[in-house]
Design a protein around this motif. Structure first.
Motif, mmCIF file in Angstrom:
data_model
loop_
_atom_site.group_PDB
_atom_site.id
_atom_site.type_symbol
_atom_site.label_atom_id
_atom_site.label_comp_id
_atom_site.label_asym_id
_atom_site.label_seq_id
_atom_site.Cartn_x
_atom_site.Cartn_y
_atom_site.Cartn_z
ATOM 1 N N ARG A 164 0.338 44.744 2.823
ATOM 2 C CA ARG A 164 0.143 44.577 4.268
ATOM 3 C C ARG A 164 -0.898 43.495 4.555
ATOM 4 O O ARG A 164 -0.735 42.692 5.473
ATOM 5 N N ASP A 165 -1.981 43.479 3.782
ATOM 6 C CA ASP A 165 -3.010 42.460 3.967
ATOM 7 C C ASP A 165 -2.457 41.066 3.706
ATOM 8 O O ASP A 165 -2.727 40.116 4.451
ATOM 9 N N VAL A 166 -1.680 40.933 2.638
ATOM 10 C CA VAL A 166 -1.169 39.623 2.235
ATOM 11 C C VAL A 166 -0.146 39.089 3.224
ATOM 12 O O VAL A 166 -0.080 37.886 3.480
ATOM 13 N N THR A 167 0.663 39.956 3.816
ATOM 14 C CA THR A 167 1.779 39.517 4.653
ATOM 15 C C THR A 167 1.519 39.599 6.149
ATOM 16 O O THR A 167 2.384 39.207 6.937
ATOM 17 N N ARG A 168 0.367 40.081 6.577
ATOM 18 C CA ARG A 168 0.128 40.321 8.010
ATOM 19 C C ARG A 168 0.433 39.091 8.854
ATOM 20 O O ARG A 168 1.125 39.159 9.871
ATOM 21 N N ILE A 169 -0.076 37.930 8.460
ATOM 22 C CA ILE A 169 0.093 36.737 9.294
ATOM 23 C C ILE A 169 1.520 36.210 9.279
ATOM 24 O O ILE A 169 1.887 35.388 10.122
ATOM 25 N N ALA A 170 2.352 36.679 8.337
ATOM 26 C CA ALA A 170 3.739 36.213 8.273
ATOM 27 C C ALA A 170 4.548 36.668 9.476
ATOM 28 O O ALA A 170 5.664 36.191 9.680
ATOM 29 N N ALA A 171 4.014 37.568 10.285
ATOM 30 C CA ALA A 171 4.727 38.056 11.468
ATOM 31 C C ALA A 171 4.650 37.082 12.634
ATOM 32 O O ALA A 171 5.215 37.344 13.700
ATOM 33 N N GLY A 172 3.984 35.933 12.452
ATOM 34 C CA GLY A 172 3.865 34.956 13.528
ATOM 35 C C GLY A 172 5.208 34.365 13.931
ATOM 36 O O GLY A 172 6.182 34.387 13.171
ATOM 37 N N ASP A 173 5.277 33.802 15.139
ATOM 38 C CA ASP A 173 6.497 33.235 15.708
ATOM 39 C C ASP A 173 7.008 32.071 14.854
ATOM 40 O O ASP A 173 6.333 31.044 14.743
ATOM 41 N N PRO A 174 8.200 32.177 14.234
ATOM 42 C CA PRO A 174 8.704 31.104 13.367
ATOM 43 C C PRO A 174 8.855 29.762 14.075
ATOM 44 O O PRO A 174 8.569 28.712 13.486
ATOM 45 N N ALA A 175 9.319 29.767 15.324
ATOM 46 C CA ALA A 175 9.499 28.509 16.045
ATOM 47 C C ALA A 175 8.161 27.822 16.265
ATOM 48 O O ALA A 175 8.031 26.594 16.071
ATOM 49 N N LEU A 176 7.156 28.590 16.670
ATOM 50 C CA LEU A 176 5.826 28.027 16.867
ATOM 51 C C LEU A 176 5.290 27.447 15.569
ATOM 52 O O LEU A 176 4.766 26.325 15.528
ATOM 53 N N TRP A 177 5.444 28.206 14.474
ATOM 54 C CA TRP A 177 4.891 27.758 13.202
ATOM 55 C C TRP A 177 5.657 26.586 12.600
ATOM 56 O O TRP A 177 5.072 25.747 11.912
ATOM 57 N N THR A 178 6.942 26.475 12.882
ATOM 58 C CA THR A 178 7.682 25.299 12.435
ATOM 59 C C THR A 178 7.106 24.045 13.077
ATOM 60 O O THR A 178 6.944 23.007 12.417
ATOM 61 N N GLY A 179 6.787 24.138 14.358
ATOM 62 C CA GLY A 179 6.168 23.001 15.037
ATOM 63 C C GLY A 179 4.808 22.652 14.474
ATOM 64 O O GLY A 179 4.478 21.477 14.283
ATOM 65 N N ILE A 180 3.996 23.673 14.193
ATOM 66 C CA ILE A 180 2.669 23.439 13.627
ATOM 67 C C ILE A 180 2.775 22.777 12.257
ATOM 68 O O ILE A 180 2.107 21.769 11.973
ATOM 69 N N LEU A 181 3.628 23.321 11.406
ATOM 70 C CA LEU A 181 3.764 22.798 10.043
ATOM 71 C C LEU A 181 4.360 21.395 10.045
ATOM 72 O O LEU A 181 3.961 20.543 9.233
ATOM 73 N N SER A 182 5.281 21.132 10.969
ATOM 74 C CA SER A 182 5.868 19.791 11.062
ATOM 75 C C SER A 182 4.819 18.760 11.450
ATOM 76 O O SER A 182 4.863 17.619 10.991
ATOM 77 N N GLY A 183 3.887 19.167 12.287
ATOM 78 C CA GLY A 183 2.843 18.248 12.720
ATOM 79 C C GLY A 183 1.787 17.977 11.676
ATOM 80 O O GLY A 183 0.972 17.059 11.834
ATOM 81 N N ASN A 184 1.747 18.784 10.620
ATOM 82 C CA ASN A 184 0.742 18.602 9.558
ATOM 83 C C ASN A 184 1.433 18.638 8.195
ATOM 84 O O ASN A 184 0.906 19.161 7.220
ATOM 85 N N ALA A 185 2.620 18.048 8.140
ATOM 86 C CA ALA A 185 3.530 18.241 7.012
ATOM 87 C C ALA A 185 2.955 17.820 5.665
ATOM 88 O O ALA A 185 3.001 18.596 4.690
ATOM 89 N N LEU A 186 2.416 16.627 5.563
ATOM 90 C CA LEU A 186 1.991 16.132 4.254
ATOM 91 C C LEU A 186 0.791 16.890 3.691
ATOM 92 O O LEU A 186 0.818 17.296 2.516
#
Length: 363
Positions: A215-237
């Motif tokens: 539960r500790d390791v996976t807690r943050i994985a519940a975040g919004d996938p669409a939001l996080w795709t945008g975040i990760l795309s903006g900091n991709a490298l």
């Protein structure tokens, strides 16, 4: 309305009434700042208003500062539109990447003298205005990344905004910020998602054995996938570089484990575990100071209304400060364990006091 005592910010326009935008609004309302709210979703604005976050922005009111609380890829365009409308004298954003919005703002011809990019290092796995909290930023780092073009007035205003929300201002260059959050936020989110993804097709037996660790390791994985795709795309490298190093460590450990039945060495696994302990020890502790080692007391509590409050009150009566608290539920049983983190020298005192009050305590 006059500015807050000793400050210059009396009114703020917030564009984007999600978790962060609404939390900023609530924090500012608590400091008697007038807040105007805008969002492409009228329902989100209505909900934020009902929560007491401010009033709807008609587009005509000019504010001291405008906060752009939208995904990274939309910040620059939103900044340009707000500046064309002269919505405020200073502008900032709260996107979790900084080089991209600044670069795009420059390309669009935005006025960089009145813009200081920002990023509060606070959040929750839940999203939307209903998850907002006025105290979300208290004591939390809040990065701000002024460009050479940024005016001293703009920088001062953004620092004032951060302090009004209870955050800790941290000035950092944009590219350095993005490399840092790739390591401490973005790559960990992807890693947590990778672990959580293994659970999607897990057997009922495996899921029934889930403990607090997973539960500790996976807690943050519940975040919004669409939001996080945008975040990760903006900091991709930067994120990719960190993930590649994590993947290399995991592959080395996997090869070592595969070799164990044939008499191989576990040295690579031990090395990774030891480096993990050292890394964990470097995470700043309470109030941003050095990490502290606390004593942990496990207290059995019933899964009933008021039980946790009763436990905390009992601890408070002993004069012992609880530094942190975590809950673990017992599957299939109407009880769980509260883990109380206290200063080592206070553990014996609290244990004795709680047991005297009828609590089951183990250290």
């Amino acid at each position: 309305m006059t500015p807050t005592e000793g400050g210059t910010i009396a009114s703020v326009v917030i564009v984007g009434t999600g978790l962060i935008g609404t939390s900023i609004a609530l924090a500012l309302r608590g400091r008697s700042v007038r807040v105007y709210l805008a969002d492409r979703d009228p329902a989100a604005v209505r909900l934020a208003r009902e929560l007491g976050a401010g009033e709807e922005w008609t587009g005509e009111q000019a504010a001291d500062i405008a906060v752009i609380a939208v995904p990274p890829q939309y910040v620059a365009q939103q900044l340009l539109e707000l500046q064309k409308r002269e919505a405020a004298r200073v502008y900032t954003d709260v996107a979790s990447v900084k080089a991209l919005p600044i670069s795009e703002a420059e390309q669009l011809g935005c006025d960089l003298s009145s813009y200081v990019a920002g990023h509060p290092l606070a959040g929750r796995e839940r999203s939307g205005p209903v998850a907002a909290r006025a105290d979300l930023f208290l004591g939390r780092p809040w990065a701000y990344c002024p460009t050479p073009e940024a005016s001293p007035d703009a920088v001062r205003a953004v620092r004032e905004l951060i302090e009004l929300c209870g955050g800790k201002p941290v000035e950092v260059e944009a590219a350095e910020h993005d490399r840092a959050v790739a390591l401490v936020s973005h790559a960990p989110h992807v890693t947590a998602a990778a672990v959580a993804a293994r659970l999607a097709e897990a057997s009922e037996t495996a899921l029934g054995l889930c403990g607090q660790g997973v539960r500790d390791v996976t807690r943050i994985a519940a975040g919004d996938p669409a939001l996080w795709t945008g975040i990760l795309s903006g900091n991709a490298l930067p994120v990719a570089e960190v993930l590649e190093r994590i993947a290399a460590d995991l592959m080395t450990a996997a090869r070592a484990l595969r070799g164990l039945p044939a008499g191989g060495s576990a040295a690579a696994v031990t090395d990774l575990l030891q480096r993990g302990v050292r890394g964990t020890g470097r995470i700043p502790g309470k109030h941003g100071g050095p990490a502290r080692t606390y004593a942990v007391l496990q207290v059995v509590i019933g899964d009933r209304p008021g039980e946790l409050a009763r436990l905390v009150q009992a601890a408070g009566e002993t004069g012992v400060n609880i530094e942190d608290i975590r809950l673990e539920h017992a599957p299939g049983l109407p009880l769980g364990a509260a883990e109380l983190y206290v200063q080592p020298e206070a553990a014996a005192v609290l244990t004795e006091a709680l047991r005297a009050r009828g609590w089951q305590v183990s250290a």
